[in-house]
Structure formats: structure tokens, C-alpha cells
Design a protein around this motif. Structure first.
Motif, PDB file in Angstrom:
ATOM      1  N   ARG A 332       1.808  -3.195   7.965  1.00  0.00           N
ATOM      2  CA  ARG A 332       0.457  -2.632   8.083  1.00  0.00           C
ATOM      3  C   ARG A 332       0.235  -1.514   7.052  1.00  0.00           C
ATOM      4  NH1 ARG A 332       0.463  -2.189  14.653  1.00  0.00           N
ATOM      5  NH2 ARG A 332       0.251  -4.435  15.068  1.00  0.00           N
ATOM      6  N   LYS A 333       1.259  -0.695   6.826  1.00  0.00           N
ATOM      7  CA  LYS A 333       1.141   0.398   5.839  1.00  0.00           C
ATOM      8  C   LYS A 333       0.915  -0.161   4.452  1.00  0.00           C
ATOM      9  CE  LYS A 333       3.917   3.846   8.270  1.00  0.00           C
ATOM     10  NZ  LYS A 333       5.150   4.647   8.214  1.00  0.00           N
ATOM     11  N   ILE A 334       1.628  -1.247   4.140  1.00  0.00           N
ATOM     12  CA  ILE A 334       1.494  -1.849   2.807  1.00  0.00           C
ATOM     13  C   ILE A 334       0.099  -2.421   2.644  1.00  0.00           C
ATOM     14  CG2 ILE A 334       2.330  -3.745   1.364  1.00  0.00           C
ATOM     15  CD1 ILE A 334       5.109  -3.274   2.707  1.00  0.00           C
ATOM     16  N   GLN A 335      -0.410  -3.058   3.699  1.00  0.00           N
ATOM     17  CA  GLN A 335      -1.766  -3.619   3.616  1.00  0.00           C
ATOM     18  C   GLN A 335      -2.810  -2.515   3.428  1.00  0.00           C
ATOM     19  OE1 GLN A 335      -2.214  -5.967   7.132  1.00  0.00           O
ATOM     20  NE2 GLN A 335      -0.988  -7.712   6.330  1.00  0.00           N
ATOM     21  N   ARG A 336      -2.638  -1.390   4.104  1.00  0.00           N
ATOM     22  CA  ARG A 336      -3.577  -0.271   3.966  1.00  0.00           C
ATOM     23  C   ARG A 336      -3.560   0.286   2.527  1.00  0.00           C
ATOM     24  NH1 ARG A 336      -1.946   2.847   9.501  1.00  0.00           N
ATOM     25  NH2 ARG A 336      -2.974   1.369  10.959  1.00  0.00           N
ATOM     26  N   LYS A 337      -2.365   0.410   1.944  1.00  0.00           N
ATOM     27  CA  LYS A 337      -2.252   0.927   0.570  1.00  0.00           C
ATOM     28  C   LYS A 337      -2.977   0.020  -0.409  1.00  0.00           C
ATOM     29  CE  LYS A 337       2.092   3.441   1.076  1.00  0.00           C
ATOM     30  NZ  LYS A 337       3.510   3.526   0.665  1.00  0.00           N
ATOM     31  N   LYS A 338      -2.836  -1.317  -0.209  1.00  0.00           N
ATOM     32  CA  LYS A 338      -3.515  -2.270  -1.093  1.00  0.00           C
ATOM     33  C   LYS A 338      -5.029  -2.145  -0.974  1.00  0.00           C
ATOM     34  CE  LYS A 338       0.049  -5.829  -1.376  1.00  0.00           C
ATOM     35  NZ  LYS A 338       0.385  -7.216  -1.087  1.00  0.00           N
ATOM     36  N   GLN A 339      -5.513  -1.962   0.244  1.00  0.00           N
ATOM     37  CA  GLN A 339      -6.960  -1.818   0.448  1.00  0.00           C
ATOM     38  C   GLN A 339      -7.493  -0.535  -0.220  1.00  0.00           C
ATOM     39  OE1 GLN A 339      -7.615  -2.018   4.640  1.00  0.00           O
ATOM     40  NE2 GLN A 339      -7.255  -4.261   4.765  1.00  0.00           N
ATOM     41  N   LYS A 340      -6.721   0.548  -0.132  1.00  0.00           N
ATOM     42  CA  LYS A 340      -7.131   1.816  -0.758  1.00  0.00           C
ATOM     43  C   LYS A 340      -7.221   1.652  -2.273  1.00  0.00           C
ATOM     44  CE  LYS A 340      -5.380   4.951   2.796  1.00  0.00           C
ATOM     45  NZ  LYS A 340      -4.381   5.975   3.102  1.00  0.00           N
ATOM     46  N   LEU A 342      -7.849  -1.078  -3.896  1.00  0.00           N
ATOM     47  CA  LEU A 342      -9.052  -1.862  -4.205  1.00  0.00           C
ATOM     48  C   LEU A 342     -10.328  -1.026  -4.150  1.00  0.00           C
ATOM     49  CD1 LEU A 342      -8.202  -5.143  -2.229  1.00  0.00           C
ATOM     50  CD2 LEU A 342      -8.379  -4.896  -4.700  1.00  0.00           C
ATOM     51  N   PHE A 343     -10.433  -0.136  -3.159  1.00  0.00           N
ATOM     52  CA  PHE A 343     -11.621   0.734  -3.057  1.00  0.00           C
ATOM     53  C   PHE A 343     -11.711   1.667  -4.269  1.00  0.00           C
ATOM     54  CE2 PHE A 343     -11.405  -0.097   1.650  1.00  0.00           C
ATOM     55  CZ  PHE A 343     -12.615  -0.782   1.682  1.00  0.00           C
ATOM     56  N   ARG A 344     -10.565   2.158  -4.705  1.00  0.00           N
ATOM     57  CA  ARG A 344     -10.570   3.083  -5.858  1.00  0.00           C
ATOM     58  C   ARG A 344     -11.037   2.394  -7.127  1.00  0.00           C
ATOM     59  NH1 ARG A 344      -4.788   6.072  -4.764  1.00  0.00           N
ATOM     60  NH2 ARG A 344      -5.468   7.257  -2.879  1.00  0.00           N
ATOM     61  N   THR A 345     -10.517   1.203  -7.311  1.00  0.00           N
ATOM     62  CA  THR A 345     -10.912   0.471  -8.531  1.00  0.00           C
ATOM     63  C   THR A 345     -12.393   0.134  -8.518  1.00  0.00           C
ATOM     64  OG1 THR A 345     -10.143  -1.548  -7.428  1.00  0.00           O
ATOM     65  CG2 THR A 345      -8.616  -0.503  -8.958  1.00  0.00           C
ATOM     66  N   GLU A 346     -12.906  -0.215  -7.390  1.00  0.00           N
ATOM     67  CA  GLU A 346     -14.343  -0.544  -7.289  1.00  0.00           C
ATOM     68  C   GLU A 346     -15.205   0.692  -7.521  1.00  0.00           C
ATOM     69  OE1 GLU A 346     -14.954  -2.366  -3.582  1.00  0.00           O
ATOM     70  OE2 GLU A 346     -13.947  -4.279  -4.106  1.00  0.00           O
ATOM     71  N   ALA A 347     -14.723   1.812  -6.999  1.00  0.00           N
ATOM     72  CA  ALA A 347     -15.495   3.060  -7.181  1.00  0.00           C
ATOM     73  C   ALA A 347     -15.464   3.457  -8.633  1.00  0.00           C
ATOM     74  CB  ALA A 347     -14.879   4.156  -6.293  1.00  0.00           C
TER      75      ALA A 347
END
Length: 347
Positions: A332-340, A342-347
């Protein structure tokens, strides 16, 4: 005075005085006054006080290896036949002609010998010793007095009546057996151990090429009978001229040995098993055989629905390999890091 006794000498027993019986009245003398005449005292003697002339003695014994039922049957015959004698069991290794010497030692002129083989087959020898003839039987369907528990009862030592089937008078070998049965099973008249009564019947009936022995009690004057026992069946094997051997006078063609009978039973059981196995094999071959193909039905196409065609997608990029993580929390921690990320790159 009596004579002097010697010292240390045993005293002579006193002599008993002979009792004097009443004197019989002389012939021609008149009876006393007030007494009965001599005719009133003339009572006939009982039947058993006659002279014993027919001195038939039967020796009843067996070989070693008999079972309890044979032993009880032998004891029943001894009780029913007061003119019988007993002896110890004979060894199997001894020859049968030794029985003639045993009968001579026991002062017997008839013999009933039970021979056991394989602890399951019982043979009976009836012999007129020492001249002969003798007969060998296979004993079947033995039922003793204690086993039957019949309601009848007869006086011990009473003389029996012998009843024979009319077939005994038609054929010569049965006539010979009839005479042998009469001399062995009939109690001699005026025998010391017998009673002067006739209250039971020995019957010998021929059915199915066998001799059936039954013992009945006479309970009423109208000759009504009740079975007592013992009962057994005699299957004739051979009749010999001598005692326990000699030339064969008659051989039963209908006789089947117990070994052959058991062999026939085993063969019939084996044949049944073979039939069952053959039926199973036939069923297996039917199942393995090629099934008949049924022609195609043209109406089956009506029920077929065409499947939707999906567009074919070709992946040009190799899919990312997923990390193998045993711990669910770390996954779950690894999945959360990947999502973060992705949000940074989009921003």
C-alpha cells in the motif's frame, strides 16, 4: 467253653445262622383251618425269569478322532441296547481285522464300529464276527437324544419292535442287511439286563437309496407313536463276505464319496464366479467400443448466436513487472508513493 484263642491271632468271624424259609405244604395235605387253598397261591412267574438262550452280544466302540455328536450317538445306542458292550477307542494305525480279536476278547459275536476320517466324515461298520458278513455305511444327518429334545420317553432296557420297509424283502442285498439289523438291534429274550416290556419301535425305511433310522415310543394301545430319537441316515457303500474285509458281495452304484461331493460343490461355486467375471468383461468391452456417430442436425444452426468481435490491441511497450511483496502494508505504501509522483508530474 470255646477253645482258647492264640495270642496275636485274629478273631474268627461269628458264623451266621441260615434263615429257614417256610416249609412248603406236602402234596395231598389239607390246608390249615381258616387259610386259603393251594390253588390261590399258584401265581405264574414273570416273563423275565425264562431261560436266556439267544446270547447275542454287540460291541459298540469307535476309532480316535470322532466329534462330540458321534460320541453322544454311540452312548445313545448303548443305552437303547442292553445287550451291548463298550470298549476303548481304537488307534487309527491299527488294521480293521484287529476288531475281530477285540470282539473275541469281549465275548461278542456282533460289532458296531464307528470310523472317523478327516474329523468330518463318519463311517459305520456292522459286522458278524468273526465269519462275516459285514457292511460299511456312510452316516449322515446325525441327531442324538439330547439334541432332539423329543417329548417321548421309554423304559430303559425294554425290548424294541423292529419295523422294516417292504423293499427289504424285494432285493437280495437289502434282505441280507435286514437279517444283519435283526441280529444286531433286537434285544434277546430273557436277557438279564432287559425288561419284560415292549414300548418302542426301531424303524428302517428306504428312501432316496438310503436307509433312514428312527426310534418311536408306543404311548397308547391304539399304537400311536411319538419319536424319541436318536435318528440318522445310513448310505450303503459295500457289503463284504468276511468280517471287516474279504470279497465284495455288493457295491452301491449310487454312492458318492464325501470328497467327490465337496469337490462338486467347489466346482459349482467356481463356475458361478467365472460367469460373473465374464459378464463384467463383456460390459467393459461394450463401454470401450466405438460409439455410433449421429448425423448433424441442420436445425442446430438456428440456436447459434454469433459472438461479438473485439478489436485486436497490440502492445508495443513491455508491461512493468509488479514487485512481489509479501507484506500488504508495504504494498500500500508503494502504491501511495506512485500516486504522489503522478500528481506531481501532472501539476
Amino acid at each position: 467253653v470255646a477253645g482258647k484263642r492264640k495270642r496275636d491271632a485274629p478273631a474268627a468271624p461269628p458264623k451266621k445262622r441260615a434263615k429257614k424259609g417256610p416249609k412248603a405244604p406236602k402234596a395231598g395235605s389239607e390246608p390249615a383251618a381258616g387259610g386259603a387253598g393251594p390253588q390261590e397261591y399258584s401265581i405264574p412267574p414273570p416273563v423275565s425269569q425264562g431261560k436266556w438262550k439267544n446270547k447275542e452280544r454287540v460291541l459298540i466302540f469307535s476309532s480316535r478322532g470322532i466329534n462330540f455328536r458321534t460320541r453322544h450317538l454311540m452312548q445313545d445306542l448303548r443305552t437303547l441296547m442292553p445287550h451291548s458292550k463298550a470298549d476303548t477307542k481304537m488307534d487309527r494305525k491299527d488294521q480293521l481285522f484287529v476288531i475281530n480279536e477285540v470282539c473275541e476278547m469281549k465275548n461278542c459275536n456282533k460289532c458296531i464300529f464307528f470310523e472317523a476320517k478327516k474329523k468330518q466324515d463318519l463311517y459305520m461298520w456292522l459286522s458278524n464276527t468273526p465269519q462275516g458278513p459285514s457292511a460299511k455305511f456312510l452316516v449322515q444327518n446325525v441327531h442324538t437324544l439330547a439334541e432332539l429334545k423329543m417329548t417321548g420317553n421309554c423304559l430303559r432296557g425294554s425290548r424294541p419292535l423292529l419295523s422294516f420297509d417292504p423293499i427289504f424283502d424285494k432285493e437280495p442285498h437289502y434282505a441280507l442287511l435286514k437279517e444283519l439289523f435283526i441280529q444286531i438291534f433286537s434285544t434277546p429274550q430273557y436277557h438279564p439286563k432287559s425288561q419284560p416290556f415292549v414300548d418302542h419301535v426301531f424303524t428302517f425305511t428306504i428312501t432316496d437309496e438310503r436307509i433312514w433310522f428312527r426310534n418311536y415310543q408306543i404311548i397308547e394301545e391304539d399304537a400311536s407313536l411319538v419319536e424319541i430319537g436318536p435318528r440318522f441316515v445310513l448310505n450303503l457303500i459295500k457289503i463284504f463276505q468276511g468280517s471287516f474285509g474279504g470279497p465284495t458281495l455288493y457295491e452301491n452304484p449310487h454312492y458318492q464319496s464325501p470328497n467327490m461331493h465337496r469337490r462338486m460343490i467347489r466346482l459349482s461355486v467356481a463356475a458361478k464366479l467365472r460367469e460373473k467375471q465374464q459378464v463384467k468383461e463383456v460390459q467393459k468391452t461394450k463401454k470401450k467400443a466405438t460409439k455410433v456417430l449421429i448425423g448433424e442436425d441442420p436445425t442446430e444452426v438456428v440456436f447459434e448466436t454469433p459472438a461479438e468481435e473485439k478489436p485486436v490491441e497490440i502492445q508495443l511497450v513491455k508491461p512493468e513487472s509488479k514487485p512481489i511483496v509479501k507484506d500488504k502494508k508495504k504494498l500500500r505504501k508503494i502504491q501511495r508513493k506512485k500516486q504522489k509522483k503522478l500528481f506531481r508530474t501532472e501539476a
